[in-house]
Scaffold this motif. Structure first.
Motif, short mmCIF file in Angstrom:
data_model
loop_
_atom_site.label_atom_id
_atom_site.label_comp_id
_atom_site.label_asym_id
_atom_site.label_seq_id
_atom_site.Cartn_x
_atom_site.Cartn_y
_atom_site.Cartn_z
N GLY A 124 0.80 -1.21 0.00
CA GLY A 124 0.00 0.00 0.00
C GLY A 124 0.83 1.26 0.00
O GLY A 124 0.31 2.35 0.13
N GLY A 125 2.13 1.14 -0.15
CA GLY A 125 3.04 2.28 -0.11
C GLY A 125 3.85 2.24 1.17
O GLY A 125 3.39 1.72 2.20
N LEU A 126 5.05 2.71 1.08
CA LEU A 126 5.94 2.66 2.24
C LEU A 126 6.77 3.93 2.26
O LEU A 126 7.36 4.31 1.25
N LEU A 143 15.30 0.41 -12.50
CA LEU A 143 15.15 0.70 -11.08
C LEU A 143 15.86 2.01 -10.73
O LEU A 143 15.30 2.87 -10.05
N LEU A 144 17.07 2.18 -11.24
CA LEU A 144 17.83 3.41 -10.96
C LEU A 144 17.18 4.63 -11.58
O LEU A 144 17.16 5.70 -10.96
N SER A 145 16.61 4.50 -12.78
CA SER A 145 15.96 5.65 -13.41
C SER A 145 14.70 6.04 -12.63
O SER A 145 14.37 7.22 -12.53
N GLU A 146 14.03 5.08 -12.03
CA GLU A 146 12.82 5.38 -11.26
C GLU A 146 13.13 6.01 -9.91
O GLU A 146 12.31 6.74 -9.37
N VAL A 147 14.30 5.74 -9.37
CA VAL A 147 14.62 6.25 -8.04
C VAL A 147 15.18 7.68 -8.09
O VAL A 147 15.19 8.37 -7.09
N ARG A 148 15.62 8.09 -9.23
CA ARG A 148 16.22 9.46 -9.34
C ARG A 148 15.18 10.50 -9.57
O ARG A 148 14.17 10.39 -10.07
N ASN A 199 19.06 9.72 2.82
CA ASN A 199 18.18 10.68 2.16
C ASN A 199 18.53 12.11 2.54
O ASN A 199 18.51 13.01 1.70
N GLU A 200 18.85 12.33 3.81
CA GLU A 200 19.22 13.67 4.26
C GLU A 200 20.49 14.16 3.57
O GLU A 200 20.68 15.36 3.40
N ALA A 201 21.33 13.23 3.14
CA ALA A 201 22.55 13.58 2.39
C ALA A 201 22.24 13.71 0.89
O ALA A 201 23.16 13.92 0.09
N ASP A 260 13.02 11.16 -0.83
CA ASP A 260 11.98 11.53 0.14
C ASP A 260 11.63 10.35 1.06
O ASP A 260 10.73 10.45 1.88
N GLY A 261 12.34 9.24 0.90
CA GLY A 261 12.12 8.09 1.77
C GLY A 261 10.99 7.18 1.37
O GLY A 261 10.56 6.32 2.14
N ARG A 262 10.50 7.33 0.15
CA ARG A 262 9.39 6.50 -0.32
C ARG A 262 9.91 5.33 -1.16
O ARG A 262 10.78 5.50 -2.01
N LEU A 263 9.33 4.15 -0.94
CA LEU A 263 9.62 3.00 -1.76
C LEU A 263 9.01 3.25 -3.13
O LEU A 263 7.79 3.41 -3.25
N VAL A 264 9.85 3.33 -4.16
CA VAL A 264 9.35 3.70 -5.49
C VAL A 264 9.52 2.62 -6.53
O VAL A 264 8.90 2.68 -7.60
#
Length: 191
Positions: A43-45, A186-191, A79-81, A167-171
């Motif tokens: 359901g999203g994380l 996977l890498l293109s979706e996370v950027r 993520n903060e970095a 932003d800390g979301r599982l994408v």
């Protein structure tokens, strides 16, 4: 109930050892993906919604035992970095996990703007130490003997790789063995 589900997943993953190329050990034999039981991450994380532990594991952890709150704290720190995080779940009994490691290690070395994390799951720590040494895994690794972390991200077998944006979301996720194509996606979706 949560502990029962974690135990069930651990048993199924342990019994359904990874097999052929591109195959994964599914949650249950013969259960199509659309009939898999729903897990929390489906359901999203968002790791920002996870209660923080006293302290996040070290940035360069090597098989430090963790639970989900500690893994989430590690992701938040990256993520903060300004770095998204790719997490690869592996075990020594999983042949596809071993086959994908060279690709994963080369990609991690080349993609310095992305944090890579390995999670050795549901095995004795000593087996993880052997695997890290044998494959010279340079990125940080955690030890997840109970399967808590893989359960929380919605894992249904090994190999399993997930990506969290800054932003800390599982994408994104890859069920099964990584290839150059699905890892690039996977890498293109996370950027």
């Amino acid at each position: 109930m949560r502990r029962v589900l974690i135990a069930l997943i651990a048993v199924v993953l342990g019994l359904a050892a990874c097999t052929g190329e591109g195959e994964i050990a599914d949650f249950g034999p013969g259960v199509p993906d659309d009939e898999q039981p729903e897990l929390p991450a489906d359901g999203g994380l968002d790791v920002n919604e996870v209660a923080a532990p006293g302290e996040a594991p070290p940035a360069d952890a090597q098989l430090e035992q963790v639970d989900w709150s500690e893994a989430a704290a590690w992701i938040r720190r990256e993520n903060e970095a300004g770095r998204p995080v790719v997490i690869n779940f592996f075990a020594s009994f999983c042949e596809p996990c071993k086959r994908e490691l060279p690709l994963l290690l080369d990609t991690a070395a080349a993609e310095t703007d992305v944090a890579f994390l390995g999670v050795h799951t549901m095995e004795q720590r000593e087996l993880g130490v052997q695997m890290v040494d044998e494959y010279d895994i340079a990125f940080p690794t955690f030890h997840d003997p109970s399967g808590d972390v893989v359960f929380e991200v919605g894992g249904r077998g090994l190999p399993h790789t997930v990506a969290f944006d800054t932003d800390g979301r599982l994408v994104s996720r890859v069920f099964g063995e990584l290839t150059a194509t699905n890892l690039d996606q996977l890498l293109s979706e996370v950027r």
